[in-house]
Design a protein around this motif. Sequence first.
Motif, PDB file in Angstrom:
ATOM      1  N   UNK A   5      27.817  36.922  42.857  1.00 14.27           N
ATOM      2  CA  UNK A   5      29.150  37.218  43.406  1.00 14.27           C
ATOM      3  C   UNK A   5      29.848  38.265  42.541  1.00 14.27           C
ATOM      4  N   UNK A   6      29.740  38.116  41.208  1.00  9.71           N
ATOM      5  CA  UNK A   6      30.317  39.096  40.293  1.00  9.71           C
ATOM      6  C   UNK A   6      29.763  40.491  40.548  1.00  9.71           C
ATOM      7  N   UNK A   7      28.460  40.579  40.672  1.00  8.94           N
ATOM      8  CA  UNK A   7      27.825  41.878  40.888  1.00  8.94           C
ATOM      9  C   UNK A   7      28.215  42.454  42.242  1.00  8.94           C
ATOM     10  N   UNK A   8      28.305  41.597  43.248  1.00  5.67           N
ATOM     11  CA  UNK A   8      28.753  42.024  44.580  1.00  5.67           C
ATOM     12  C   UNK A   8      30.164  42.612  44.494  1.00  5.67           C
ATOM     13  N   UNK A   9      31.054  41.940  43.761  1.00  7.81           N
ATOM     14  CA  UNK A   9      32.428  42.415  43.589  1.00  7.81           C
ATOM     15  C   UNK A   9      32.451  43.740  42.830  1.00  7.81           C
ATOM     16  N   UNK A  31      36.084  36.163  37.637  1.00  5.01           N
ATOM     17  CA  UNK A  31      36.167  35.089  38.632  1.00  5.01           C
ATOM     18  C   UNK A  31      36.654  33.780  37.999  1.00  5.01           C
ATOM     19  N   UNK A  32      37.423  33.901  36.920  1.00  4.70           N
ATOM     20  CA  UNK A  32      37.958  32.705  36.245  1.00  4.70           C
ATOM     21  C   UNK A  32      38.695  31.784  37.195  1.00  4.70           C
ATOM     22  N   UNK A  33      39.446  32.352  38.119  1.00  8.60           N
ATOM     23  CA  UNK A  33      40.312  31.553  38.987  1.00  8.60           C
ATOM     24  C   UNK A  33      39.624  31.055  40.259  1.00  8.60           C
ATOM     25  N   UNK A  34      38.348  31.353  40.410  1.00  9.12           N
ATOM     26  CA  UNK A  34      37.597  30.882  41.565  1.00  9.12           C
ATOM     27  C   UNK A  34      37.085  29.463  41.297  1.00  9.12           C
ATOM     28  N   UNK A  35      36.839  28.718  42.358  1.00  8.23           N
ATOM     29  CA  UNK A  35      36.186  27.418  42.259  1.00  8.23           C
ATOM     30  C   UNK A  35      34.780  27.533  42.844  1.00  8.23           C
ATOM     31  N   UNK A  36      33.984  26.497  42.641  1.00 15.19           N
ATOM     32  CA  UNK A  36      32.649  26.488  43.233  1.00 15.19           C
ATOM     33  C   UNK A  36      32.732  26.613  44.749  1.00 15.19           C
ATOM     34  N   UNK A  37      33.721  25.955  45.342  1.00 11.11           N
ATOM     35  CA  UNK A  37      33.890  26.041  46.796  1.00 11.11           C
ATOM     36  C   UNK A  37      34.255  27.465  47.217  1.00 11.11           C
ATOM     37  N   UNK A  38      35.125  28.124  46.455  1.00 14.62           N
ATOM     38  CA  UNK A  38      35.465  29.525  46.748  1.00 14.62           C
ATOM     39  C   UNK A  38      34.217  30.396  46.730  1.00 14.62           C
ATOM     40  N   UNK A  39      33.372  30.171  45.731  1.00 15.96           N
ATOM     41  CA  UNK A  39      32.144  30.959  45.592  1.00 15.96           C
ATOM     42  C   UNK A  39      31.293  30.844  46.846  1.00 15.96           C
ATOM     43  N   UNK A  40      31.074  29.613  47.321  1.00 11.23           N
ATOM     44  CA  UNK A  40      30.216  29.413  48.479  1.00 11.23           C
ATOM     45  C   UNK A  40      30.843  29.944  49.764  1.00 11.23           C
ATOM     46  N   UNK A  41      32.151  29.769  49.908  1.00  8.78           N
ATOM     47  CA  UNK A  41      32.813  30.314  51.102  1.00  8.78           C
ATOM     48  C   UNK A  41      32.743  31.838  51.115  1.00  8.78           C
ATOM     49  N   UNK A  42      32.874  32.451  49.926  1.00  7.85           N
ATOM     50  CA  UNK A  42      32.791  33.907  49.840  1.00  7.85           C
ATOM     51  C   UNK A  42      31.367  34.390  50.118  1.00  7.85           C
ATOM     52  N   UNK A  93      42.443  37.390  48.516  1.00  8.05           N
ATOM     53  CA  UNK A  93      43.340  37.516  47.364  1.00  8.05           C
ATOM     54  C   UNK A  93      42.549  37.380  46.063  1.00  8.05           C
ATOM     55  N   UNK A  94      41.627  36.412  46.021  1.00  6.48           N
ATOM     56  CA  UNK A  94      40.776  36.260  44.849  1.00  6.48           C
ATOM     57  C   UNK A  94      39.893  37.493  44.656  1.00  6.48           C
ATOM     58  N   UNK A  95      39.365  38.009  45.742  1.00  5.34           N
ATOM     59  CA  UNK A  95      38.528  39.203  45.672  1.00  5.34           C
ATOM     60  C   UNK A  95      39.313  40.379  45.096  1.00  5.34           C
ATOM     61  N   UNK A  96      40.533  40.579  45.584  1.00  2.00           N
ATOM     62  CA  UNK A  96      41.362  41.690  45.117  1.00  2.00           C
ATOM     63  C   UNK A  96      41.676  41.556  43.626  1.00  2.00           C
ATOM     64  N   UNK A 113      31.373  38.488  32.501  1.00  2.00           N
ATOM     65  CA  UNK A 113      30.615  37.280  32.761  1.00  2.00           C
ATOM     66  C   UNK A 113      31.159  36.513  33.953  1.00  2.00           C
ATOM     67  N   UNK A 114      30.321  35.647  34.520  1.00  4.81           N
ATOM     68  CA  UNK A 114      30.678  34.929  35.742  1.00  4.81           C
ATOM     69  C   UNK A 114      31.194  33.521  35.521  1.00  4.81           C
ATOM     70  N   UNK A 115      31.733  33.225  34.339  1.00  4.72           N
ATOM     71  CA  UNK A 115      32.254  31.874  34.084  1.00  4.72           C
ATOM     72  C   UNK A 115      33.517  31.618  34.915  1.00  4.72           C
ATOM     73  N   UNK A 116      33.670  30.355  35.329  1.00  3.06           N
ATOM     74  CA  UNK A 116      34.861  29.933  36.083  1.00  3.06           C
ATOM     75  C   UNK A 116      35.545  28.793  35.334  1.00  3.06           C
TER      76      UNK A 116
END
Length: 303
Positions: A45-49, A187-198, A14-17, A134-137
């Motif tokens: 992660x931003x560039x991957x998306x 990726x504003x709505x992502x957390x650090x944990x989301x980043x690593x799981x992704x 959902x975050x990816x979409x 930018x990749x700020x969260x």
Amino acid sequence: MSAETQFSISQLRELEAESIHIIREVVAQLEKPALMFSGGKDSLVMLHLAMKAFAPARLPFPVVHVDTGHNFDEIIAFRDQFVEKHGLRLIVGSVQEAIDRGLVKEEPNGSRNRIQTPVLLETVEQNGFNAMLGGARRDEERARAKERVFSFRDDFGQWDPKNQRPEIWNLYNGRVHPGESIRVFPISNWTELDIWQYIKEDGVEIPRIYFAEERETFVRDGMVFEANRFAQPKEGEDVVTRRVRYRTVGDATLTAAVESDADTLEKIIEEVAATRITERGATRGDDRVSDSAMEDRKKQGYF
């Protein structure tokens, strides 16, 4: 198909979409976007998306790195390898070059984080970019939690936290006049944990600096720094071999490591899930200057 059949997607998908939708909105609405890329985990992660958003076509915009000249050697090497591997167009704004010609002046503490801003603004102006991804969260820092996904900047590149556009029902307003621009944070709505799981789930490439290994380190102001060509111990600061990793990467003069045994993605995820302090709060000396340090820099044009 049964009427009772239900479909669901994971939180990560959902975050990816959402992020891919935002990136596509930028390209649809704005003429000349670019993506900020440092080689760190969030920008990767931003560039991957972004590459996913336009696959199988090539990325329709360049990547931009404001190079302080104080970056970790591992990060610059990884950046260059990644750009070459994926055929990306890289634009580098050099802080060292800006110092040499007098645009900015190096600070007494040796850090170049604060003098990145004029270099970023000049790079944006010279290339005519009107949108910078930018990749700020929002979980990183209180000033970033205030900011919209589409963050309007005036013709001086400045942000006014009291004058932000509403974002209702995920509708984003990318309208700008000549000289103005938008900073966009997919990726504003992502957390650090989301980043690593992704990163683990989607196989995102990351540099080894994020994994624990033995490094020569010293302690300063309660933080553990690697002894390298940018950060050297002062009198009374003993160099000790510690097993450490980096949660975030930035100016090597002020970015600290954390003691850790997390040498796999699984262990990093476990470690991040248990921590109660953000990576910037734990390891970034530049954010300890004052309670409003990040917000003050953002008002001046920083990401």
